[in-house]
Motif scaffolding. Structure first.
Motif, PDB file in Angstrom:
ATOM      1  N   GLY A 107      72.459  43.664  34.685  1.00 22.96           N
ATOM      2  CA  GLY A 107      72.224  43.468  33.255  1.00 22.96           C
ATOM      3  C   GLY A 107      70.855  43.990  32.839  1.00 22.96           C
ATOM      4  N   ILE A 108      69.839  43.700  33.641  1.00 21.11           N
ATOM      5  CA  ILE A 108      68.479  44.178  33.355  1.00 21.11           C
ATOM      6  C   ILE A 108      68.410  45.697  33.475  1.00 21.11           C
ATOM      7  N   LEU A 109      68.999  46.253  34.540  1.00 21.38           N
ATOM      8  CA  LEU A 109      68.979  47.711  34.715  1.00 21.38           C
ATOM      9  C   LEU A 109      69.726  48.427  33.588  1.00 21.38           C
ATOM     10  N   GLY A 110      70.800  47.809  33.103  1.00 19.38           N
ATOM     11  CA  GLY A 110      71.524  48.395  31.981  1.00 19.38           C
ATOM     12  C   GLY A 110      70.719  48.318  30.690  1.00 19.38           C
ATOM     13  N   ALA A 111      70.040  47.196  30.471  1.00 17.00           N
ATOM     14  CA  ALA A 111      69.221  47.050  29.265  1.00 17.00           C
ATOM     15  C   ALA A 111      68.054  48.026  29.262  1.00 17.00           C
ATOM     16  N   LEU A 112      67.513  48.307  30.440  1.00 15.94           N
ATOM     17  CA  LEU A 112      66.414  49.269  30.548  1.00 15.94           C
ATOM     18  C   LEU A 112      66.912  50.712  30.623  1.00 15.94           C
ATOM     19  N   GLU A 113      68.222  50.894  30.559  1.00 17.36           N
ATOM     20  CA  GLU A 113      68.875  52.192  30.618  1.00 17.36           C
ATOM     21  C   GLU A 113      68.541  52.964  31.895  1.00 17.36           C
ATOM     22  N   VAL A 114      68.395  52.229  32.981  1.00 21.53           N
ATOM     23  CA  VAL A 114      68.158  52.851  34.276  1.00 21.53           C
ATOM     24  C   VAL A 114      69.473  53.377  34.845  1.00 21.53           C
ATOM     25  N   ILE A 115      70.560  52.639  34.612  1.00 21.42           N
ATOM     26  CA  ILE A 115      71.873  53.068  35.080  1.00 21.42           C
ATOM     27  C   ILE A 115      72.832  53.092  33.900  1.00 21.42           C
ATOM     28  N   ASP A 116      73.810  53.982  34.000  1.00 20.08           N
ATOM     29  CA  ASP A 116      74.841  54.065  32.979  1.00 20.08           C
ATOM     30  C   ASP A 116      75.977  53.118  33.352  1.00 20.08           C
ATOM     31  N   ASN A 117      76.744  52.731  32.368  1.00 21.76           N
ATOM     32  CA  ASN A 117      77.918  51.872  32.574  1.00 21.76           C
ATOM     33  C   ASN A 117      77.601  50.553  33.258  1.00 21.76           C
ATOM     34  N   ALA A 118      76.416  50.020  33.028  1.00 21.41           N
ATOM     35  CA  ALA A 118      76.056  48.731  33.615  1.00 21.41           C
ATOM     36  C   ALA A 118      76.952  47.639  33.054  1.00 21.41           C
ATOM     37  N   ARG A 119      77.412  47.809  31.834  1.00 28.32           N
ATOM     38  CA  ARG A 119      78.287  46.808  31.215  1.00 28.32           C
ATOM     39  C   ARG A 119      79.574  46.633  32.021  1.00 28.32           C
TER      40      ARG A 119
END
Length: 147
Positions: A107-119
């Motif tokens: 969730g944190i990595l997705g919010a920081l846009e470090v990884i795609d499709n974190a959702r």
């Protein structure tokens, strides 16, 4: 040794050979997985067949019976049964903690846009967490009714 062990070994080898043939003849994106299945079928299958013939030979029959008796004793030892149950409970709890921590991290990595499709990863892990909790409750209730 039971014939079912020999049959299982033969089926493993046949499955592995089938995957090997498909991997050799057809080019696909799943070729790596097919190679993996081939190895995972052929080698354990050969080991099962070898073990069957080894333990079925007359000179090893007595040692095999002794080994089976020791396994039966180990399986019904009350202390070991209790320890196995407790180890399973700790493993289940640890698995739930790891999944919760993974949801937070993705969730944190997705919010920081470090990884795609974190959702999608978070939704998958959340579904898995829900499945684990529900399965734990259902299995516990079934066991309570049984005993």
């Amino acid at each position: 040794m039971k014939k079912s062990n020999l049959i299982t070994g033969i089926l493993y080898v046949l499955f592995g050979v089938a995957c090997l043939i498909v991997a050799l003849l057809i080019e696909t994106k799943l070729e790596g997985i097919l190679w993996g299945f081939a190895g995972a079928g052929i080698f354990p299958g050969i080991m099962m067949i070898c073990k069957y013939f080894y333990w079925s030979s007359p000179e090893n029959k007595e040692r095999y019976e002794e080994r089976l008796e020791n396994e039966r004793i180990e399986q019904h030892d009350e202390l070991k049964t209790k320890i196995r149950d407790r180890a399973g409970r700790y493993t289940y709890s640890l698995g739930l903690l790891v999944v919760c921590f993974s949801i937070l991290v993705f969730g944190i990595l997705g919010a920081l846009e470090v990884i795609d499709n974190a959702r999608m990863i978070v939704l998958y892990l959340s579904g898995y967490l829900l499945f684990q909790v529900i399965a734990g409750i259902v299995i516990f209730n079934k066991l309570m009714k049984k005993y």
